[in-house]
Design a protein around this motif. Structure first.
Motif: not given
Length: 385
Positions: A42-54, A86-91
């Protein structure tokens, strides 16, 4: 924070909303993944995916897992770049992982019908039009993480024509053919001739609009005189359905016969799987939205019982949310989440970009494709895929 261990992994401690943690745990078990591997992916995909919903993380309890050395440090650097905790990024990362790994129990069954999303709430100003436009664009855009691009028809079923105007298209003239005339048997031509493309390279040749007409203001009166009026919208749209994968209907703020017809159009057809089509309810984090929600669900339940229909709630979208508005906003959001069914599928932040997009007569994903609200629209499209 992370504490090194003697092995190849380090223990990471953060916080995670309980409901999100439960969903991830169940989905990981369904796919036979270890939780620590899920978080790593999840963390690796998030880093590649760009901005995400809050994601709302207020009151989140502690959460810990074990990650390969260096993964969390890289993740923290990306959080700093994006100016999120970090909490928001993980979620966000775990929401993205859930969208990319649907439950094996919910695999889509191919049907001859387009998926139908009915954006409904008789309360005005809750964001039905913004949601119709944003989600329609997200479906048509398609990305590696958001799924394949789809052929989309957005239907402006509101005679006020805000969706039509917002997208820079002229409303249909009163003396021309219209969706209303096709619903009431007064049309002279083909409905397909009224549909216009929304042209932008982001959408290819996949995004279309059926514009509004002011004759919709008398639709309820006209529907009262025809037979099988609940099926009027379906009869009108049926000839063009085969050309689209998704049809998104922007409903008027009404509890009348036109709304009955829209809800009926979103019912589960015989060949469809649960959740393939249904009603999406935009709300706001304030008290009047709760009153409107009760009225709308009452109408839906009446149709369910009177006509023995299967009508699926696809979810609630809490729109224009700003926690800085204090207790009313935060407690209302909690009340929406406590409902459980329908579930809150997204919280869309209150940002200026949506208003600016409307003023410029551009779709949000064209005006500012990287803004928080655009990310939220993509999340909703993934969730309702």
């Amino acid at each position: 924070m992370a504490s090194p261990t003697s092995g190849e992994r380090e223990k990471v401690t953060s916080k995670l909303p309980g409901q999100l943690r439960a969903r991830v745990k169940i989905r990981a078990a369904e796919h036979q993944f270890d939780m620590q591997d899920v978080v790593t992916q999840a963390l690796q995909a998030w880093q590649q995916a760009g901005s995400q919903a809050v994601v709302d993380t207020s009151g989140a309890p502690p959460f810990s897992t074990w990650l390969p050395l260096g993964v969390y440090d890289t993740f923290k650097a990306h959080c700093a770049d994006r100016k999120v905790s970090y909490i928001q990024g993980l979620a966000q990362a775990l929401e993205l992982w859930l969208a990319d790994h649907p439950s094996p129990q919910e695999e889509h069954v191919a049907t001859p019908h387009p998926r139908r999303r009915i954006m409904a709430n008789q309360k005005g100003g809750v964001g039905k039009t913004a949601l119709t436009a944003g989600v329609g664009q997200a479906y048509a855009e398609g990305t590696e993480h958001d799924g394949p691009a789809r052929r989309v028809l957005m239907v402006d079923f509101d005679p006020q024509g805000h969706l039509t105007t917002q997208l820079g298209v002229d409303n249909l003239a009163l003396d021309s053919d219209s969706l209303v005339k096709h619903m009431t048997g007064e049309a002279k031509g083909d409905l397909a001739d009224l549909i216009v493309p929304i042209e932008d390279e982001r959408f290819g040749d996949r995004l279309y609009l059926l514009p509004a007409c002011a004759d919709g203001f008398v639709l309820d009166v006209k529907l009262s005189t025809i037979r099988a009026r609940e099926a009027a919208l379906e009869r009108a749209l049926e000839p063009v359905e085969e050309g689209f994968d998704v049809i998104v209907v922007d409903c008027p703020p009404s509890l009348g016969l036109s709304m009955d017809s829209a809800i009926y159009y979103g019912r589960r057809r015989d060949e469809e799987k649960t959740g393939a089509s249904g009603v999406v309810i935009p709300v706001q984090a304030e008290d009047s939205s709760a009153d409107a929600f009760t009225l709308l669900t009452g109408q839906i339940e009446d149709l369910r019982q009177d006509m023995r229909l299967e009508i699926d709630y696809l979810g609630l979208v809490v729109n224009m949310y700003d926690s800085r508005r204090g207790f009313i906003a935060t407690s209302s959001l909690q009340a929406w989440e406590d409902i459980g069914d329908p579930a809150v599928v997204a919280v869309v932040p209150d940002r200026k970009e949506q208003r600016e997009a409307v003023r410029s007569k551009q779709g949000l994903l064209v005006y500012d494709p990287k803004c928080d609200q655009a990310a939220a629209m993509r999340q909703i499209a993934r969730t309702l895929s």
